[in-house]
Design a protein around this motif. Structure first.
Motif, PDB file in Angstrom:
ATOM      1  N   LYS A  36      -6.162   4.649  20.840  1.00 10.78           N
ATOM      2  CA  LYS A  36      -5.134   5.249  21.697  1.00 10.78           C
ATOM      3  C   LYS A  36      -3.857   4.423  21.770  1.00 10.78           C
ATOM      4  N   SER A  37      -3.902   3.184  21.316  1.00 14.39           N
ATOM      5  CA  SER A  37      -2.748   2.303  21.522  1.00 14.39           C
ATOM      6  C   SER A  37      -2.043   1.909  20.232  1.00 14.39           C
ATOM      7  N   ILE A  38      -2.371   2.553  19.118  1.00  8.60           N
ATOM      8  CA  ILE A  38      -1.796   2.149  17.845  1.00  8.60           C
ATOM      9  C   ILE A  38      -1.310   3.372  17.093  1.00  8.60           C
ATOM     10  N   ASP A  39      -0.335   3.174  16.225  1.00 10.27           N
ATOM     11  CA  ASP A  39       0.117   4.224  15.317  1.00 10.27           C
ATOM     12  C   ASP A  39      -0.915   4.329  14.197  1.00 10.27           C
ATOM     13  N   VAL A  40      -1.729   5.371  14.235  1.00  8.31           N
ATOM     14  CA  VAL A  40      -2.861   5.484  13.320  1.00  8.31           C
ATOM     15  C   VAL A  40      -2.412   5.554  11.869  1.00  8.31           C
ATOM     16  N   ALA A  41      -1.398   6.361  11.579  1.00  6.44           N
ATOM     17  CA  ALA A  41      -0.934   6.504  10.203  1.00  6.44           C
ATOM     18  C   ALA A  41      -0.421   5.173   9.661  1.00  6.44           C
ATOM     19  N   GLU A  42       0.297   4.461  10.490  1.00  5.62           N
ATOM     20  CA  GLU A  42       0.815   3.149  10.072  1.00  5.62           C
ATOM     21  C   GLU A  42      -0.331   2.170   9.850  1.00  5.62           C
ATOM     22  N   ALA A  43      -1.328   2.204  10.730  1.00 10.72           N
ATOM     23  CA  ALA A  43      -2.457   1.293  10.599  1.00 10.72           C
ATOM     24  C   ALA A  43      -3.232   1.552   9.316  1.00 10.72           C
ATOM     25  N   LEU A  44      -3.443   2.828   8.973  1.00  7.37           N
ATOM     26  CA  LEU A  44      -4.173   3.132   7.747  1.00  7.37           C
ATOM     27  C   LEU A  44      -3.394   2.699   6.509  1.00  7.37           C
ATOM     28  N   THR A  45      -2.092   2.792   6.576  1.00  2.00           N
ATOM     29  CA  THR A  45      -1.275   2.358   5.450  1.00  2.00           C
ATOM     30  C   THR A  45      -1.319   0.845   5.275  1.00  2.00           C
ATOM     31  N   GLU A  46      -1.402   0.123   6.392  1.00  2.34           N
ATOM     32  CA  GLU A  46      -1.324  -1.335   6.343  1.00  2.34           C
ATOM     33  C   GLU A  46      -2.680  -2.029   6.242  1.00  2.34           C
ATOM     34  N   CYS A  47      -3.766  -1.311   6.515  1.00  4.51           N
ATOM     35  CA  CYS A  47      -5.075  -1.965   6.485  1.00  4.51           C
ATOM     36  C   CYS A  47      -5.493  -2.262   5.038  1.00  4.51           C
ATOM     37  N   SER A  48      -6.507  -3.110   4.886  1.00  2.00           N
ATOM     38  CA  SER A  48      -6.919  -3.550   3.552  1.00  2.00           C
ATOM     39  C   SER A  48      -7.310  -2.378   2.663  1.00  2.00           C
TER      40      SER A  48
END
Length: 289
Positions: free
Chosen positions: A240-252
């Motif tokens: 709920k506290s993160i930009d999901v699309a951005e996180a998926l792009t930046e994760c390993s």
């Protein structure tokens, strides 16, 4: 942002407004984190109080939660559960197959399934966006498919969830569990195992951001069902506290797929709550029931 404050013998973890406030008595051997909201639950170090919504990782999580939970939700965002959502959304079905299980693959073919990788359709979400209705796709994967097969032996109802269908899966899980505990299982990955390796043994668990967020989105959508374990609540807070699309792009995992030219798979996986499909495992096949 969080602040650690020491008050007497207690350490208080204070998050930003709208998040949780946790308190631990550092001088008590039986203390545990408690959360101040309607889902608060106190759990001592002996685990004597159980939560209604629980979260554990990987095959060990299936084994641990399968004994007590009426419903298990398997979460493998990149890519098994996302691919499954897209197949079912097009009117197809998915037969999960354990990774490197040739007997399982042959058994799937005997049931009339088309084995992923032997044609145009693979484990990649972008390969199945136009899969014909009625297709039964046998889909091997080292994480999501393998866990679905393992979970089928527990006696629990099995659902496959991802970011795309998080709310729909949560609603069905609550309906099926009918007040009994629900287990959410982020699949994670295994070090040394991916779609391109021929390794015969699985390495140690590699927790991953995308499955943490997918599991968290499902837990967040279960708000009001009952008490959350600490692991479940932390996953929900993250989602709920993160930009999901951005996180998926930046994760390993996202970066690895993008570097291999599969960035569109990440884009498809990051589309939160764009699907109402609910994959339910029946007789070894995931169907939208």
């Amino acid at each position: 942002m969080a602040l650690l404050l020491e008050v007497g013998h207690e350490v208080v973890l204070q998050f930003e407004t709208g998040m949780v406030r946790a308190k631990v008595n550092t001088h008590s051997a039986e203390s545990a984190i408690t959360f101040r909201d309607e889902h608060a639950v106190g759990v001592d170090i002996w685990g004597q109080t159980e939560s209604d919504i629980r979260l554990e990782w990987g095959p060990e999580g299936v084994e641990a939660l399968g004994r007590d939970c009426a419903v298990l939700v398997i979460v493998d965002v990149l890519s098994f559960c996302t691919t499954t959502d897209l197949v079912l959304g097009n009117g197809g079905r998915v037969l999960p197959v354990r990774w490197r299980d040739h007997r399982g693959e042959e058994a799937a073919k005997e049931r009339g399934a088309i084995l992923a990788g032997e044609g145009d359709w693979t484990l990649r979400p972008s390969s199945v966006t136009e899969i014909p209705s009625g297709t039964l796709l046998a889909l091997p994967s080292p994480n999501g498919a393998t866990l679905c097969d393992a979970a089928a032996t527990t006696g629990a109802e099995i659902l496959a969830g991802c970011l795309r269908n998080a709310t729909a899966v949560a609603a069905r899980a609550a309906e099926m569990a009918d007040g009994a505990p629900i287990g959410v299982i982020p699949a994670g990955e295994r070090w040394g195992i991916d779609m391109h390796t021929d390794a015969k043994t699985f390495g140690p668990l590699r927790p991953c951001a995308e499955d943490q967020l997918g599991a968290g989105a499902i837990v967040a959508a279960l708000s009001g069902y009952g008490r959350l374990s600490a692991e479940a609540r932390l996953a929900a807070i993250a989602a709920k506290s993160i930009d999901v699309a951005e996180a998926l792009t930046e994760c390993s995992s996202g970066r690895e797929l993008a570097s291999a030219g599969h960035g569109n798979d990440v884009t498809l996986a990051a589309k939160l709550d764009t699907s109402s499909t609910v994959p339910v495992l029946r007789n070894g096949i995931l169907e939208d029931l």
